[in-house]
Design an enzyme around this catalytic site. Structure first.
Site, PDB file in Angstrom:
ATOM      1  N   GLU A   1       6.679  -9.546   4.377  1.00  0.00           N
ATOM      2  CA  GLU A   1       7.657  -9.078   5.353  1.00  0.00           C
ATOM      3  C   GLU A   1       7.095  -9.305   6.746  1.00  0.00           C
ATOM      4  OE1 GLU A   1       9.149  -5.125   4.933  1.00  0.00           O
ATOM      5  OE2 GLU A   1       9.699  -5.380   2.817  1.00  0.00           O
TER       6      GLU A   1
ATOM      7  N   GLU B   1       5.897  -1.972  -1.529  1.00  0.00           N
ATOM      8  CA  GLU B   1       5.060  -1.252  -0.559  1.00  0.00           C
ATOM      9  C   GLU B   1       4.408  -0.003  -1.148  1.00  0.00           C
ATOM     10  OE1 GLU B   1       7.195  -2.386   3.660  1.00  0.00           O
ATOM     11  OE2 GLU B   1       7.942  -0.625   2.617  1.00  0.00           O
TER      12      GLU B   1
END
Length: 940
Positions: free
Chosen positions: A248, A178
């Site tokens: 995700e 991320e």
């Protein structure tokens, strides 16, 4: 080895398995393993959030839910808790975890970080990195990277040897995590390239991926819960010729102390979001989390958004599989949708969206479609407020009645080829399309009591065996058959014959389809009607009866003599391994014994001018007791100002508690002092380091100057926008027309800290205050503004971007009144306990109790919970293992006791309670599912 992923890469051959001849390739549509396109149904499961003994049960549950791939982080701080001391044994044997995935036929996405977030302490970094001079995290910092590459030298060989290229099942490896949320500038890309090359140089040769932030030579995925179309479009613009993964897909959410339970994502909404992702064109979905597990020890992290968002010990995440490994409504929904992707896998991966939709539906529904090779799949979405039957006319002109719940997305199959020469048109979830023996078996899931209109079209005549049982209609040439099937509790099973090929259509209602299990190995088998299932290491299959009116039935070859193999209709026998039913008795805790923490008699430890934090003192977690002394010439009241504090604390004066400090960053605390010498003590628990923030690596505990005679001004009220008074703890629906301003008086004090939800562009007396590392989504900052103040009236100006604000305070102090000469000692675990007969609670205390396990029948799968009713805050030890923190302010009430960490007799439970509350109401009990009796298929 470096990959270049651009707009014209065509099909990429990535990895080959030399011994098995399995090749991993990919193109714009999907990954291709061997010669088959695969839709990746990915279960995010962290090996470090459960005992090793639970790995198999959890992984098997993922496999039974239709998951074909496991996604796991690797937690650096678990493997190197102290510098240079590596641990890959027992529960930390991540190589064994990968091997078990391989044994179970599950591919793996490995995410070694080094940063993992995961609501895990310090985002996976070891605490001792904080002590390295001039270190900066997640950037091209020489000190930081030196330790990162040492970590890579340990973790990458474990992953490398288990890649598909080495006869393993690791198919993808993630670079960092991320990073796009933090920085995508030149320096950030340089950092990411270094990590990418570090993986390649150490032998990673399967594809590299990233999530939320791209990098040359990697495939970028998206993390989200909603907005699938926009995320898909973004990835298409960046990398049109690679697979599209939801790296995700947030099945639930984490919980933190003092907040409501995070159960806002219902199973129905979960189904809708999954269908949105499939409809958008994603070819893989990673369910984060599929199984959350537990933040044992001190590993629960802390996240941004306020000053004190600390993770609870449970990481249940409201995931499909509960913290205890139990099946939930979301699990059944995940299983249904994953079986749907399996049954339609080739179509989903080959198909393209239809631009010109000629199908029509009634008002209140929306249609989107995909097509491939003359076959079509429609997604019908209801925008009505109640369940309704919609008439939907397909492009062929055929009209189908489709029942859709509010907000639901129902798939409609139009002329989907089920097997050579036979096409199917119907609405609903096709969850099975398997050749079982000689019978092509179609399993269709529907709502309880629902009806599904079916159309079969074939190249030859269709012979319907059950002609007398359900409404049907055949065309004149016999090549089209229309039926209405009902989704009853007693499953409908109908057979047709096309050119000698037997086809069985099994219509399940919602209850039975939730309890439909598909197993595959040498052949496909189905068990329909069991509440729960498990696969033993020896290949045995066991389950729990659904307790419904319909008997379970089984399809495929289960090894029974003269039984139901080859797709025959029928049932098979089961046998119970246990004795007659007896309710499980919960363990009985012995009388609690107590050891009080005598604060006044504690040694002082090494003296320092200011308090020192946990990392500075070489501590990863636990408790510190800070001490100092004040001489007073009279009884008085005073306010302490803590300039740097990052954990909750209890303030004691002369052994008596005077304040519970909840808010952190910088705080004040009121206390009463007596004439003479006063002993000031603070009991501080390490509540977790930031796991996600632009400012990773904060010290923990108390570590800055502490001042006497301070003051606090609440700043959420008293602001002005022009002439209009503004209160920032109220909701304001529209942006403010101009910067807000507020005045305050400064008389005796010469120092000040602003703490709370500050905004960029803050000005004090006309001068802008720089805020290093400021992010507007990080809703709390502590900024020293002492150098901007004047005696008398001062003005604060600040643009305000959102309301209400949960905290905004001005702390003032006089620098000459710093309280010095501090000591800090670690709170040691008690070793001697006394009978707890004193009824009055009197400060921090340890408690100890013993218990034995009751007799547990062989045919149950028990799970134990510890309910901490009546306690305050502390942590738990079971047979010397740290079960984690507890804090009875919600939302967590019960704490997991792993069965793997128990003995038959003589289990020791120790708890530390900050207020010394008596544990008279604490109890251990089995969860409700522990009463279920498991049955094993009769292999006779």
């Amino acid at each position: 080895m470096t990959y270049t992923l651009g707009n014209n890469i065509g099909e990429q051959t990535i990895a080959g398995n030399a011994r098995q001849g399995t090749q991993l390739r990919y193109d714009a549509k999907s990954f291709i393993i061997g010669e088959k396109r695969v839709f990746l149904n990915i279960a995010s499961i962290h090996y470090f959030r459960m005992p090793r003994q639970e790995w198999r049960e959890v992984l098997v549950k993922a496999k039974l839910a239709g998951m074909n791939c496991i996604d796991t982080y690797f937690a650096w701080n678990v493997h190197e808790p102290e510098e240079g001391k590596w641990d890959f044994s027992g529960d930390n044997d991540c190589g064994a975890f990968l091997d078990l995935c391989s044994e179970l036929g599950l591919w793996v996405i490995a995410r070694p970080g080094p940063f993992i977030c995961a609501e895990w302490d310090f985002g996976g970094f070891p605490y001792w990195l904080k002590n390295k001079k001039k270190i900066q995290f997640r950037t091209d910092n020489e000190t930081y990277l030196r330790y990162v590459y040492r970590y890579f030298d340990q973790i990458v060989p474990i992953i490398r040897s288990r890649q598909m290229t080495k006869d393993g099942t690791v198919i993808l490896v993630q670079v960092e995590n991320e990073y796009g949320y933090l920085a995508e500038d030149a320096s950030g890309l340089s950092y990411m390239k270094g990590l990418r090359d570090g993986l390649l140089d150490r032998g990673i040769d399967v594809p590299l991926i990233t999530c939320e932030g791209g990098l040359e030579g990697t495939i970028e995925g998206a993390n989200f819960w909603s907005g699938a179309n926009s995320h898909y479009d973004k990835l298409m613009r960046k990398q049109p010729d690679v697979p599209k993964l939801v790296t995700e897909f947030w099945t639930g959410w984490f919980e933190h102390w003092g907040a409501p339970a995070a159960t806002q994502k219902t199973s129905d909404l979960y189904e809708k979001r999954m269908m949105e992702s499939i409809r958008a064109g994603f070819d893989g979905i990673s369910h984060y989390m599929f199984f959350g597990g537990t933040n044992f020890g001190g590993y629960g992290g802390r996240t941004v958004g306020s000053s004190d968002i600390y993770m609870v010990t449970s990481y249940d995440y409201d995931a499909p599989l509960s913290e205890y490994g139990r099946v939930t409504a979301k699990y059944r929904m995940a299983k249904k949708v994953s079986l749907f992707t399996l049954a339609l896998g080739q179509f989903l991966l080959e198909s393209e969206p239809m631009d010109n939709v000629e199908a029509r539906c009634g008002e209140g529904a929306r249609l989107q479609g995909r097509q491939w090779n003359g076959q079509k799949l429609w997604f019908a979405e209801s925008i009505k407020q109640e369940k309704e039957m919609f008439q939907i006319t397909l492009e062929s002109g055929r009209t189908l009645p489709v029942s859709i719940k509010p907000g639901q997305i129902v798939p409609i199959l139009e002329r989907i080829e089920i097997c050579p020469g036979l096409k199917l048109t119907c609405c609903g979830f096709l969850i099975g399309n398997d050749l079982i023996g000689e019978v092509q078996t179609i399993v269709l899931a529907g709502d309880d009591g629902g009806r599904t209109h079916i159309v079969f079209e074939a190249d030859q005549s269709i012979h319907f065996d059950n002609a007398g049982h359900i409404p049907h209609e055949s065309s004149l040439d016999g090549r089209t058959l229309r039926l209405d099937v009902y989704h009853f509790q007693a499953s409908q099973r109908n057979r047709v014959n096309v050119g000698g090929q037997l086809i069985e259509l099994i219509a399940l209602n919602g209850y039975m389809s939730d309890r439909a299990w598909r197993l595959h190995g040498d052949g496909v088998r189905w068990a329909i009607g069991w509440e729960d299932m498990d696969l033993g290491a020896d290949g045995s299959v066991s389950g729990v009866s659904g307790g419904c009116d319909s008997e379970p039935f089984f399809l495929g070859d289960w090894g029974h003599k003269g039984g139901i193999g080859q797709g025959q209709m029928g049932t098979t026998t089961v046998h119970s391994a246990g004795n007659a039913f007896k309710p499980l008795l919960s363990p009985s805790l012995s009388e609690w014994k107590r050891k009080t923490v005598n604060l006044l008699s504690l040694g002082g430890g090494k003296q320092a001018e200011r308090p020192r934090g946990f990392a500075e003192l070489g501590l990863a977690f636990g408790y510190l007791i800070y001490s100092s002394e004040i001489d007073c010439d009279r009884d008085q009241e005073n306010t302490l100002v803590f300039s740097a504090i990052q954990d909750s604390a209890r303030l004691f004066v002369n052994g008596l508690e005077q304040a519970m400090i909840r808010q952190v960053g910088a705080v004040s605390a009121h206390m009463r002092l007596s004439n003479g010498r006063n002993k000031i003590q603070l009991l501080v628990q390490h509540m977790g380091s930031l796991n996600f923030s632009p400012n990773l690596g904060e010290e923990k505990g108390i570590f800055g100057p502490v001042y006497l005679d301070g003051s606090t001004v609440e700043l959420r009220r008293g602001w002005y926008c022009g002439e209009e008074a503004v209160h920032l703890d109220e909701v304001h629906n529209h942006p403010f027309a101009s910067t807000l301003s507020r005045s305050f008086e400064l008389s005796e004090n010469d120092g000040a800290i602003l703490v709370g939800a500050l905004s960029s562009g803050l000005r004090i007396n006309g001068k802008e205050v720089p805020m290093d590392g400021y992010q507007n989504w990080f809703a709390y900052h502590a900024v020293d503004i002492s150098g901007y103040l004047v005696k008398g009236s001062n003005t604060i100006e600040m643009p305000v971007t959102r309301t209400p604000l949960n905290r905004l305070e001005l702390l003032t102090y006089n620098r000459s009144r710093e309280l010095k000469n501090w000591s800090a000692i670690q709170l040691d675990e008690a070793s001697e306990f006394e009978a707890s007969s004193v009824a009055i609670e009197s400060g921090p205390a340890w408690y100890r109790s013993m218990f034995d396990l009751p007799a547990i029948p062989e045919d149950v799968n028990p799970k134990l919970k510890l309910r901490m009713t009546g306690m305050s805050k502390g942590y738990l030890l079971l047979n010397g293992r740290n079960l984690g923190r507890y804090w009875q302010i919600g939302p967590q009430e019960d704490y997991k006791i792993p069965m793997a960490w128990l003995k038959e007799t003589g289990n020791e439970l120790i708890l530390f309670d900050e207020e010394g509350r008596r544990p008279d109401s604490v109890r251990i009990f089995f969860d409700a599912q522990s009463e279920r009796r498991w049955q094993t298929l009769n292999e006779a």
